[in-house]
Structures are given as structure tokens and as C-alpha cells.
Design a protein around this motif. Structure first.
Motif, PDB file in Angstrom:
ATOM      1  N   THR B 106       8.061 -24.608   0.711  1.00 26.69           N
ATOM      2  CA  THR B 106       9.453 -24.461   1.157  1.00 26.69           C
ATOM      3  C   THR B 106       9.503 -23.905   2.571  1.00 26.69           C
ATOM      4  N   THR B 107       8.576 -23.006   2.875  1.00 23.28           N
ATOM      5  CA  THR B 107       8.496 -22.445   4.226  1.00 23.28           C
ATOM      6  C   THR B 107       8.200 -23.556   5.243  1.00 23.28           C
ATOM      7  N   HIS B 108       7.267 -24.450   4.879  1.00 21.02           N
ATOM      8  CA  HIS B 108       6.925 -25.540   5.795  1.00 21.02           C
ATOM      9  C   HIS B 108       8.109 -26.502   5.951  1.00 21.02           C
ATOM     10  N   ILE B 122      16.246 -31.801   2.795  1.00 23.03           N
ATOM     11  CA  ILE B 122      15.422 -31.649   1.592  1.00 23.03           C
ATOM     12  C   ILE B 122      16.009 -32.508   0.477  1.00 23.03           C
ATOM     13  N   LEU B 123      15.210 -33.444  -0.002  1.00 23.49           N
ATOM     14  CA  LEU B 123      15.628 -34.337  -1.083  1.00 23.49           C
ATOM     15  C   LEU B 123      15.542 -33.600  -2.410  1.00 23.49           C
ATOM     16  N   ASN B 124      14.469 -32.856  -2.595  1.00 20.39           N
ATOM     17  CA  ASN B 124      14.339 -32.027  -3.791  1.00 20.39           C
ATOM     18  C   ASN B 124      13.324 -30.919  -3.534  1.00 20.39           C
ATOM     19  N   GLY B 125      13.718 -29.678  -3.802  1.00 14.24           N
ATOM     20  CA  GLY B 125      12.901 -28.534  -3.425  1.00 14.24           C
ATOM     21  C   GLY B 125      11.767 -28.194  -4.369  1.00 14.24           C
ATOM     22  N   ASP B 126      11.683 -28.834  -5.549  1.00 19.26           N
ATOM     23  CA  ASP B 126      10.680 -28.365  -6.501  1.00 19.26           C
ATOM     24  C   ASP B 126      10.090 -29.430  -7.429  1.00 19.26           C
ATOM     25  N   LYS B 127      10.965 -30.215  -8.079  1.00 19.68           N
ATOM     26  CA  LYS B 127      10.467 -31.144  -9.103  1.00 19.68           C
ATOM     27  C   LYS B 127      11.100 -32.530  -8.988  1.00 19.68           C
ATOM     28  N   PRO B 128      10.759 -33.272  -7.912  1.00 17.42           N
ATOM     29  CA  PRO B 128      11.293 -34.633  -7.783  1.00 17.42           C
ATOM     30  C   PRO B 128      10.629 -35.578  -8.792  1.00 17.42           C
ATOM     31  N   LEU B 129      11.296 -36.694  -9.044  1.00 20.18           N
ATOM     32  CA  LEU B 129      10.722 -37.759  -9.872  1.00 20.18           C
ATOM     33  C   LEU B 129      10.219 -38.861  -8.947  1.00 20.18           C
ATOM     34  N   LEU B 130       9.236 -39.617  -9.424  1.00 15.52           N
ATOM     35  CA  LEU B 130       8.750 -40.787  -8.683  1.00 15.52           C
ATOM     36  C   LEU B 130       8.666 -41.977  -9.615  1.00 15.52           C
ATOM     37  N   THR B 142      16.538 -34.602  -8.105  1.00 15.91           N
ATOM     38  CA  THR B 142      16.888 -34.260  -9.491  1.00 15.91           C
ATOM     39  C   THR B 142      17.608 -32.914  -9.509  1.00 15.91           C
ATOM     40  N   PRO B 143      18.258 -32.588 -10.618  1.00 17.71           N
ATOM     41  CA  PRO B 143      18.912 -31.273 -10.702  1.00 17.71           C
ATOM     42  C   PRO B 143      17.926 -30.111 -10.787  1.00 17.71           C
ATOM     43  N   TRP B 144      16.640 -30.390 -10.993  1.00 13.11           N
ATOM     44  CA  TRP B 144      15.641 -29.320 -11.053  1.00 13.11           C
ATOM     45  C   TRP B 144      15.019 -29.214  -9.663  1.00 13.11           C
ATOM     46  N   ASN B 145      15.627 -28.366  -8.843  1.00 13.65           N
ATOM     47  CA  ASN B 145      15.239 -28.387  -7.433  1.00 13.65           C
ATOM     48  C   ASN B 145      14.819 -27.031  -6.896  1.00 13.65           C
ATOM     49  N   GLY B 146      14.401 -26.134  -7.798  1.00  8.80           N
ATOM     50  CA  GLY B 146      13.803 -24.874  -7.339  1.00  8.80           C
ATOM     51  C   GLY B 146      14.782 -23.725  -7.243  1.00  8.80           C
ATOM     52  N   LYS B 147      14.212 -22.564  -7.011  1.00  8.96           N
ATOM     53  CA  LYS B 147      15.010 -21.324  -6.955  1.00  8.96           C
ATOM     54  C   LYS B 147      16.122 -21.418  -5.920  1.00  8.96           C
ATOM     55  N   GLU B 148      15.795 -22.051  -4.775  1.00 10.19           N
ATOM     56  CA  GLU B 148      16.767 -22.095  -3.669  1.00 10.19           C
ATOM     57  C   GLU B 148      17.812 -23.178  -3.873  1.00 10.19           C
ATOM     58  N   ARG B 149      17.646 -24.004  -4.953  1.00 12.21           N
ATOM     59  CA  ARG B 149      18.585 -25.072  -5.279  1.00 12.21           C
ATOM     60  C   ARG B 149      18.801 -26.024  -4.102  1.00 12.21           C
ATOM     61  N   LEU B 150      17.681 -26.521  -3.563  1.00 12.02           N
ATOM     62  CA  LEU B 150      17.769 -27.429  -2.428  1.00 12.02           C
ATOM     63  C   LEU B 150      17.555 -28.856  -2.904  1.00 12.02           C
TER      64      LEU B 150
END
Lengths: 89, 235
Positions: B106-108, B122-130, B142-150
């Protein structure tokens, strides 16, 4: 003997890779790379079998002598045994 | 109990659940399409999440995690896989930054935004689908996009994958031989069911052929410029 339930094999270029799901993943969480012969041996091991039966199947499929086939089987079995994926030996 | 339909990775799921958390989280992904599959998130599913989640996770959050796990297990059979990483978009493509949690994905991504502004999101901050369409992998928000909700509800063709490691100097190299496969096997969600895992593995070996780089980096604009140029233009 047989492979633990949950071992999954797929082609990867000219090789194959095996990973474990479910029960088998508890003892092995990595990946094994193998050639076509080893993958074939693993397919046979999905059902309960013996070394002799696997050697027979290899000789028939690849037209190799029993000695060479036995060596492949022993190598593959050792790899699987080392990562805990064989059962009922 | 409530039942809703959501479109995730171009798959319509009809899900029945208890807590309003999912309702708010998945609001942007509601659909009227006919469901590809339906399920109920059960108390047993929630207990399963509880067995390896943080102690202070609420039941509502656990239910959301159980929903995603159950979805990913079934969606695997339709060729949809989940990859842990931060999907960043620029120039109409998506790039996935992947690394163990806490390394600095996320820092990068934030460095990209700082350096390149509106060209990047940011398309998805944590758990995108492919999933593949016509031989090309697409990355889905996806709605599962990490603590920062990005994240946003969009899909874009995959441009490449960047494995991030911390370093003193900035250095980027292509991953070779088995390295992409090893990275993917540690960062792609693996179902417990052998048939579902077989389906995931079939996608993973194809995904391993995507442009794949290792970036050793510090936290600097120079690091962002190096990865941006390499991913968008090649080495």
C-alpha cells in the motif's frame, strides 16, 4: 499404498506440478515439480496400489524395461514419502 | 436473515446472511442478473473463520470473510481466482503489487499516486479477483479491499505483477523459472476441496506467464518511478 487424498497435479509447460489440498495440505504446503513419468505414477497412486502394479503400468505405457521402471517408481515414492504424501504403506 | 445478489468477477452470487456489515460493504456490487450460484453463510462458516482470524474480529466481519471464502471456493470452478495484493491502475491496465502483509504494498501504491497523480488509482487494495477472457487475464475490484477500503468496482486487463521486497537501494529484475509460480502459490487463495484447487491451479500456471518482476525498494519517489517505468514500458 496410496497418495493422500487431496493431491492435485497439473501440467506446467513441459513439466507437472503437484500441490496439496484439504487433508494432505496439513502435512505438505509446498509444491513438487515432476516430469511426465512421475505425474503418471502419481495418477496411479490416487487409488490403492503396489510397487509391482505401478511398474507394470509404466512398462506398458513407456515400453521401458522393469529395472528402469522400478528406479523411476522408487525415486517418485521417495519424494512423496519425504513430504508425507504417501499413506497405507 | 437477508438475501442479496452481487456481481463479483463477472459472476452473480445470491447470498443469504445475517449482519448488515455485508450490506454496506457490498453496496456498489449489487446486481439484478440471474445468479450463477446461491448459498447461505451459516453459523458453521463463521466458526470456521473464527478458528484462524484475529481474536477481536466481530461476528459481522467474520461473516463477510466467510462469504468471500465460500464465493471463491465456488467461483474457482468458473475460472475466477483471488490474489492477495494491491491492484493499481494506470493507462487502462491493472498491475498487482504483491508481498507478505506489512512489506509495503500500500505504501508503494501511495508512492505511485504521489508521483503520477490522477494517472493512477487503486483498483483494489487487498483482495482483487482475476479471470481470463479471450486468453487475457482481467483484474476485478471487489468489496474486500483492505483496511484502508481502497478500490472501485471495475475490471481492467492485467499489465503485470510486481513482487515487492524491502531494500536499501532500488532495483528491479524479472522473475524467472519457477519464481512466478512460487509467488503465486503463496499469494493466491487455495480452496480445501481438491476439485476447486485443481481449477485454481489450472489458472495459476497460466497466470505465471504474465510479466513478473521483483522490486527491491526503499520508500522514495525514485522507487515509484523505477517500477512504474518498468511495468508500463518493460525493461
Amino acid at each position: 499404498m496410496k497418495l493422500k487424498n487431496g493431491v492435485v497435479i497439473t501440467a506446467y509447460g513441459s513439466e507437472h506440478i503437484a500441490v496439496a489440498a484439504g487433508e494432505a495440505a496439513k502435512s505438505f504446503n509446498g509444491m513438487i515439480k515432476m516430469n511426465g513419468t512421475a505425474a503418471f505414477i502419481c495418477e496411479i497412486l490416487k487409488n490403492d496400489t503396489t510397487v509391482d502394479e505401478i511398474v507394470d503400468a509404466l512398462c506398458e505405457k513407456y515400453e521401458v524395461d522393469r529395472e528402469a521402471a522400478l528406479k523411476s517408481v522408487q525415486n517418485t515414492l521417495e519424494t512423496l514419502r519425504n513430504v508425507g504424501l504417501l499413506e497405507d504403506e | 436473515m437477508q438475501t442479496k445478489k452481487y456481481l463479483l468477477g463477472d459472476i452473480c452470487v445470491e447470498v443469504t446472511f445475517n449482519y448488515d456489515y455485508i450490506l454496506a460493504q457490498c453496496k456498489d456490487y449489487e446486481t439484478d442478473k440471474a445468479p450463477d450460484f446461491s448459498f447461505v453463510v451459516t453459523a458453521e462458516d463463521i466458526r470456521y473463520e473464527e478458528s484462524f482470524a484475529d481474536k477481536n474480529c466481530s461476528k459481522a466481519l467474520l461473516e463477510s470473510m466467510a462469504f468471500y471464502r465460500k464465493f471463491c471456493n465456488l467461483a474457482a470452478l468458473n475460472g475466477v481466482i483471488l490474489m492477495h495484493g494491491c491492484a493499481v491502475s494506470t493507462g487502462g491496465k491493472a498491475y498487482i503489487f504483491t508481498a507478505p502483509s506489512g512489506t509495503g504494498k500500500t505504501t508503494h501504491a501511495a508512492l505511485w499516486i504521489k508521483a503520477f497523480g490522477d494517472k493512477v488509482f487503486i483498483l483494489n487494495g487487498d483482495k482483487p479477483l482475476l479471470r481470463q477472457k479471450d486468453g487475457q487475464f482481467y483484474v476485478y475490484g471487489t468489496p474486500w479491499n483492505g483496511k484502508e477500503r481502497l478500490g472501485v468496482n471495475q475490471s481492467l486487463p492485467l499489465g503485470g505483477i510486481l513482487k515487492i521486497e524491502r531494500g536499501e537501494q532500488n532495483e528491479i529484475t524479472p522473475l524467472t523459472l519457477d519464481e512466478p509460480l512460487k509467488v503465486l502459490l503463496s499469494q493466491v487463495y487455495r480452496p480445501n476441496d481438491p476439485m476447486q484447487l485443481q481449477a485454481v491451479l489450472g489458472e495459476v500456471v497460466k497466470l505465471a506467464a504474465a510479466p513478473f518482476y521483483r522490486l527491491k525498494c526503499n520508500i522514495s519517489t525514485e522507487a515509484a518511478e523505477l517500477s512504474y517505468k518498468t511495468l508500463t514500458e518493460g525493461l
